[in-house]
Design an enzyme around this catalytic site. Structure first.
Site, short mmCIF file in Angstrom:
data_model
loop_
_atom_site.label_atom_id
_atom_site.label_comp_id
_atom_site.label_asym_id
_atom_site.label_seq_id
_atom_site.Cartn_x
_atom_site.Cartn_y
_atom_site.Cartn_z
N GLU A 429 0.80 -1.22 0.00
CA GLU A 429 0.00 0.00 0.00
C GLU A 429 0.84 1.28 0.00
O GLU A 429 0.43 2.29 0.56
CB GLU A 429 -0.97 0.00 1.19
CG GLU A 429 -2.01 -1.10 1.09
CD GLU A 429 -3.08 -1.03 2.17
OE1 GLU A 429 -2.88 -0.31 3.16
OE2 GLU A 429 -4.12 -1.69 2.02
N GLU A 532 -5.00 -8.40 -0.68
CA GLU A 532 -5.66 -8.08 0.60
C GLU A 532 -7.13 -7.88 0.30
O GLU A 532 -7.49 -7.05 -0.54
CB GLU A 532 -5.05 -6.83 1.23
CG GLU A 532 -5.46 -6.61 2.67
CD GLU A 532 -4.58 -5.56 3.34
OE1 GLU A 532 -3.34 -5.65 3.19
OE2 GLU A 532 -5.12 -4.64 3.98
#
Length: 803
Positions: A429, A532
């Site tokens: 991320e 994810e």
């Protein structure tokens, strides 16, 4: 080998060390016992009698010993950091003179400085990497030597989750001959692999620190589980003084047993070097042989069999144990996940303990190994609540530019010898929109994180992502070409405007299932998977129903400390397992989707609830006549509900739209039972709940009654039951633990995210009628008695023998 994006193939063998801390040289000795610890900054290098020390054993996490407080950062789980010192005095025998002496640390969080006899060996800011120092020049053979380690975690809010503080993994002292294998110096890769034949390429890096030419014989043997050598080869090597050399030997294996998820077969590789007739260094290494394929249209194949990765993300802590987690805890957790149908683990978001990789090799998991959560710029760390208040900006970005190449190199070199690892992740991320990187595409774009708004030109430009990713990917390829490079993309819309995705061999998408189809069409050579994901049925269907998406990794597999909500809150409770490793009801829903073995689970909730509960618990206690919804998770074709042996819910066909079967019934005391039927209408599995009476007694169920002396762990499940021995799921009794004998009480974990009792307290309330107690042996033989009491309840005890 060069990766291709259309069809990506990896054929190789990898291995893992067992007793030698993943080192491939010398004679390692674990030195975890009898350390001295001081919390607080001081000048511990001076013999200052005013400095107070206490004796303890490693691994050790001092943060978990502190008081939870709402004044501390929520990102740390409301636990403190600080600065600490460790000291150990030990004699190095005179007979070891002439040997090389190394200190190897599996992990110190963080900003560590290591000294031997007052001399600085080195500093390491990263708290997750393993590293070794050559202490030979400063060793006093035949006398006392003092190891001192300073750990500076004063910037405690330096992560978005709980990190722990201190020497929280194992420490080793390694004796080696002047001529020895290099650290992490043995690698083994397969150039061909199928059930008929495997061709292994084994590289052995050897260091000659002596002043003489080394005339050596390198010997390599591969041994199967029956103890038979299936391949054997030797080669002469000559290494100049003060030099090193890497030798390559090929081994051919006929009809190899391949490592797979159902039968994770491990060979043993024996590697040794002789000088004359004397073995001067040797190691034995478990070896797994397997191959895999990545394809942008067909997904992923292991040993030429196409399959889906059913994965979960995990952090490195274990509730009241903090970051110092014994191997036995991980084995219990992984075994539970395996039983649920999980076959893959994403290590979020950093290298984890070596023992965890060994377990994944042994149990049959595929592992995504990850290096960084931050690159050159900081992310928000929430100090007062999740996505609330003013964020902090401490973190690993502060040393990324200086240390990222070394940290990534060390992760790969340490871990590349594990059959479980299928990909290297260079970041998590880091492309989160405006946290920190930004791009004009964010103006008006529909992205997954609308809370961060549009383009912010004062933030770092997203174009930086591509150049950094290419640099990191080149480092990976320098040390391992047998696995793909990946990353977990959080802002795919933004990253698609950069060179970031193109720097990856396979692209992980975080919570972006709505991009799968359009990006698959727009980027036909991109291999996509869910790195994810949420735990809903639709998220799974986006994998199940699309060949080109090869898997998903749920957030998260296990509850973890940090990223906590407003006080009182310890961490993020999105795990399928709670802090103590018990399955939550929602874990059974995941089992119904992933497991091939017939299963069924029933839980209940009042119909009056505004919406269906996420976790219908195993509870059958309501006022008579109350309207109750019974929720059934199953992978069988049909299910039926019985109450006291009589049908109360007719057979229902499995509903693929909801993934559940429900019945609305009126409550009556007794036994509620669900029966699952196969397509031929045969009963194949059952689950039941019995009305519980008032709490009456404690039951203690230890996983073992015998421990070895070397810091072996007992995990004791403590249950509150009624007079009939039925679990009282609604019980909240407070349990007190008392021990006698040569063991250490590590803590009790009930799994309640809102329980902010001190983690070392000997009393704790059960949660859903249960908790787990951790007891560790302390290098002394004998017997121990663990007693559990609670006011008004019959007590229980466990007896342990330490051998």
């Amino acid at each position: 080998m060069k990766f291709k994006l259309i069809i990506l193939t990896c054929l190789f063998v990898v291995f893992a060390h067992t007793s030698s801390a993943q080192l491939s040289f010398g004679d390692p000795v674990k030195i975890n016992t009898n350390w001295q610890f001081h919390l607080g900054d001081c000048d511990a290098l001076k013999a200052d009698p005013s400095i107070s020390w206490r004796t303890l054993n490693l691994p050790h996490d001092w943060s978990i010993e502190g008081e939870l407080s709402p004044s501390l950062a929520s990102c740390t789980g409301y636990l403190p950091g600080g600065t600490g010192w460790y000291k150990k005095e030990m004699e190095i025998p005179a007979k070891k003179a002439g040997k090389k002496v190394y200190l190897y640390f599996e992990g110190i969080y963080n900003h560590s400085e290591v000294y031997i006899n007052g001399h600085l060996l080195g500093k390491r800011p990263n708290g997750y990497v393993s590293f070794a120092y050559d202490a030979t020049p400063f060793i006093r053979f035949g006398s006392k030597n003092t190891i001192i380690v300073r750990v500076d975690h004063s910037k405690s809010a330096d992560s978005r989750w709980y990190t722990g503080s201190g020497i929280y993994r194992n420490v080793w002292l390694i004796y080696a001959n002047p001529v020895h294998f290099a650290q992490w110096g043995i690698t083994c890769e397969t150039k061909k692999s199928d059930t008929k034949e495997a061709l292994l390429k084994i590289k052995s890096a050897i260091e000659n620190s002596s002043r003489s030419i080394a005339n050596l014989m390198l010997n390599i043997r591969l041994i199967n589980k029956e103890g038979k050598a299936v391949a054997d080869k030797s080669e002469k090597i000559v290494i100049a003084p003060k030099n090193h050399k890497t030798d390559t030997i090929d081994l051919k294996i006929e009809s190899p047993d391949l490592w797979n998820l159902d039968r994770p077969y491990l060979y043993t590789l024996e590697v040794s070097i002789k000088e004359g007739n004397k073995i001067i260094d040797q190691t034995t290494i478990p070896v797994g042989i397997r191959n895999f394929i990545f394809n942008p249209n067909k997904g992923f194949a292991l040993n030429d069999k196409w399959m889906k990765l059913k994965g979960v993300c995990i952090h490195h802590d274990a509730g009241v144990l903090g970051a110092a987690v014994p191997k036995e805890v991980w084995e219990r957790r992984l075994t539970t996940l395996k039983q649920m149908g999980c076959n893959a683990i994403r290590l979020s978001h950093n290298p984890q303990a070596p023992e965890l990789y060994d377990l994944c090799d042994k149990l049959g998991f595929l592992v995504m190994d990850e290096a960084f959560d931050e690159w050159e710029s900081p992310k928000r760390k929430w100090l007062t609540g999740w996505n609330n208040g003013t964020p902090g900006y401490e973190g690993s970005y502060e040393f990324f530019n200086e240390w990222s190449e070394r940290d990534l190199q060390d992760m790969i070199c340490r871990d590349r010898n594990h059959p479980s690892i299928f990909a290297w992740s260079i970041g998590n991320e880091v492309d989160y929109p405006n946290d920190p990187y930004t791009h004009p595409i964010l103006n008006g774009a529909t992205i997954n994180q609308p809370m961060y708004g549009g383009y912010m030109p004062n933030h770092p430009a997203a174009e930086r992502l591509g150049s950094i990713a290419k640099r990191l990917a080149s480092i990976v390829k320098k040390y391992d070409t047998s696995r793909p490079v990946t990353a977990a993309l959080a802002g795919v819309v933004m990253s698609n405007e950069t060179e970031y995705p193109a720097a990856l061999d396979i692209a992980g998408y975080n919570y972006t299932e709505n991009r799968y189809a359009q990006d698959h069409q727009k980027y036909p050579n991109r291999v996509i998977f869910g790195s994810e994901n949420g735990q809903g049925l639709n998220e799974w269907k986006s994998v199940r129903d699309n060949d080109y998406i090869f898997g998903q990794f749920l957030w998260s597999g296990i509850d973890y400390l940090g990223e906590a909500g407003t006080w009182p809150s310890r961490g993020l409770g999105t795990g399928l397992l709670d802090f103590s490793g018990f399955m939550k009801p929602w874990a059974y829903f995941r089992q119904s989707l992933w497991s091939s073995a017939p299963m069924i689970y029933i839980g209940t909730q009042r119909i009056s609830k505004s919406k269906e509960a996420r976790d219908p618990w195993h509870v059958w206690n309501y006022p008579t006549g109350d309207s109750v919804r019974v929720v059934c998770f199953t992978n069988t074709a049909k299910a039926q509900l019985l109450l006291n042996g009589k049908t109360i819910g007719n057979k229902q066909v499995y509903n693929d739209q909801t993934g559940t079967i429900t019945w609305n019934i009126a409550y009556q005391d007794g036994k509620l039972e669900a029966v699952g039927y196969d397509k031929s209408d045969n009963p194949v599995c059952r689950d039941s709940i019995i009305t519980a009476q008032a709490p009456y007694a404690i039951i203690a169920k230890a996983n073992t009654n015998c421990l070895n002396v070397d810091q072996n762990l007992a995990q004791i499940e403590v249950l509150v039951v009624d007079k009939n021995g039925n679990p009282v799921t609604l019980a909240e009794n407070e349990i007190t633990c008392k021990i006698s004998g040569n063991v250490e009480y590590l803590g009790m974990e009930a799994g309640n995210n809102r329980d902010v009792t001190n983690y070392k307290s000997s009393t704790r309330k059960v949660f859903h009628g249960r908790l787990l107690c951790y007891i560790e042996s302390q290098n002394k033989k004998g017997k121990a008695i663990i007693q559990f009491t609670s006011p008004g309840l019959l007590s229980a005890k466990s007896e342990l023998e330490i051998r």
